[in-house]
Scaffold this active site. Structure first.
Site, PDB file in Angstrom:
ATOM      1  N   CYS A  85      -6.547 -67.725 -21.724  1.00  0.00           N
ATOM      2  CA  CYS A  85      -7.593 -68.706 -22.002  1.00  0.00           C
ATOM      3  C   CYS A  85      -7.449 -69.901 -21.051  1.00  0.00           C
ATOM      4  O   CYS A  85      -7.609 -69.746 -19.848  1.00  0.00           O
ATOM      5  CB  CYS A  85      -7.595 -69.120 -23.469  1.00  0.00           C
ATOM      6  SG  CYS A  85      -9.121 -69.969 -23.952  1.00  0.00           S
ATOM      7  N   HIS A 192      -8.592 -64.348 -25.618  1.00  0.00           N
ATOM      8  CA  HIS A 192      -7.268 -64.470 -26.234  1.00  0.00           C
ATOM      9  C   HIS A 192      -6.695 -63.079 -26.488  1.00  0.00           C
ATOM     10  O   HIS A 192      -7.064 -62.428 -27.472  1.00  0.00           O
ATOM     11  CB  HIS A 192      -7.365 -65.253 -27.547  1.00  0.00           C
ATOM     12  CG  HIS A 192      -7.565 -66.716 -27.368  1.00  0.00           C
ATOM     13  ND1 HIS A 192      -6.513 -67.591 -27.168  1.00  0.00           N
ATOM     14  CD2 HIS A 192      -8.697 -67.465 -27.336  1.00  0.00           C
ATOM     15  CE1 HIS A 192      -6.984 -68.827 -27.047  1.00  0.00           C
ATOM     16  NE2 HIS A 192      -8.303 -68.777 -27.135  1.00  0.00           N
ATOM     17  N   GLU A 194      -3.854 -62.377 -27.592  1.00  0.00           N
ATOM     18  CA  GLU A 194      -3.070 -62.390 -28.834  1.00  0.00           C
ATOM     19  C   GLU A 194      -3.949 -62.279 -30.073  1.00  0.00           C
ATOM     20  O   GLU A 194      -3.447 -62.009 -31.173  1.00  0.00           O
ATOM     21  CB  GLU A 194      -2.193 -63.649 -28.901  1.00  0.00           C
ATOM     22  CG  GLU A 194      -2.880 -64.930 -29.295  1.00  0.00           C
ATOM     23  CD  GLU A 194      -3.693 -65.579 -28.179  1.00  0.00           C
ATOM     24  OE1 GLU A 194      -4.203 -66.683 -28.415  1.00  0.00           O
ATOM     25  OE2 GLU A 194      -3.817 -64.990 -27.079  1.00  0.00           O
TER      26      GLU A 194
END
Length: 212
Positions: A85, A192, A194
């Site tokens: 990001c 993102h 994650e």
């Protein structure tokens, strides 16, 4: 393998570290994942991850000269780097969020606000799942993925005026949005990883086994 998530008072550090651990386990890679800003850790890491959320200027200030120099030295010596990001955005020449702020200068282009005026239906931030478009086999980061897989995005600013040669994957949101970039051993995702479930873990696993 020693994986260092850069601690620069940014967001998502713990979740990025946990995702890296999970990706390593899925790939059968023994990885010691730590969150650190220590020079010894960073300069001796096998992989570096720079997460980020918030404003470009704030994240750049959080790095400061010392961390910038460490990252420059480590990556110049070949350590693979992944920006997530705003961490990806910091790889570019400069950002224009909260004024002009210099980036790391590793890839061409600048970070500007996405243009709501270009599309009346466009709402910012660009938030949620979006499809990824890429050429299969063009880069190891996308191994195991297919065009049309989804990443989870949360951003109002994006890379502009970048080099086509740095683009690995794009998304569409009113216009083409750079989603994955890479140059040499330095790569980044606008979305993102994650938070992107299996797609994100696949990309993280590919990063852990990547040799540029």
């Amino acid at each position: 393998m020693r994986v260092v998530v850069i601690d620069y008072n940014g967001g998502n550090l713990a979740s990025a570290a946990q995702a890296a651990r999970k990706a390593a386990t899925r790939k059968g890679i023994e990885a010691d994942v730590v969150i650190s800003r220590d020079a010894t850790d960073i300069l001796n890491a096998d992989r570096l991850i720079l997460p980020g959320q918030g404003a470009f200027a704030d994240c750049a200030q959080g790095l400061g000269p010392a961390l910038r120099n460490m990252l420059e030295t480590a990556t110049a010596n070949g350590t693979p780097f992944l920006g997530i990001c705003v961490g990806m955005q910091l790889m570019c020449e400069y950002g224009l969020e909260h004024g002009r702020t210099e980036g790391l200068g590793w890839i061409s282009g600048n970070i500007r606000r996405m243009d709501e005026a270009a599309n009346a239906s466009l709402r910012l931030p660009h938030m949620g799942w979006n499809t990824l478009d890429f050429t299969p086999g063009a880069h190891l980061l996308t191994d195991g993925l297919i065009p049309g897989n989804h990443g989870y995005f949360v951003h109002s600013y994006a890379l502009h005026d970048g080099a086509d040669s740095d683009l690995v994957a794009t998304a569409q949101y009113g216009t083409q949005v750079p989603a994955i970039v890479a140059r040499g051993n330095r790569c980044g995702t606008q979305f993102h990883v994650e938070k992107s479930q299996d797609v994100g873990l696949t990309i993280l696993g590919n990063f852990l086994r990547w040799t540029s």
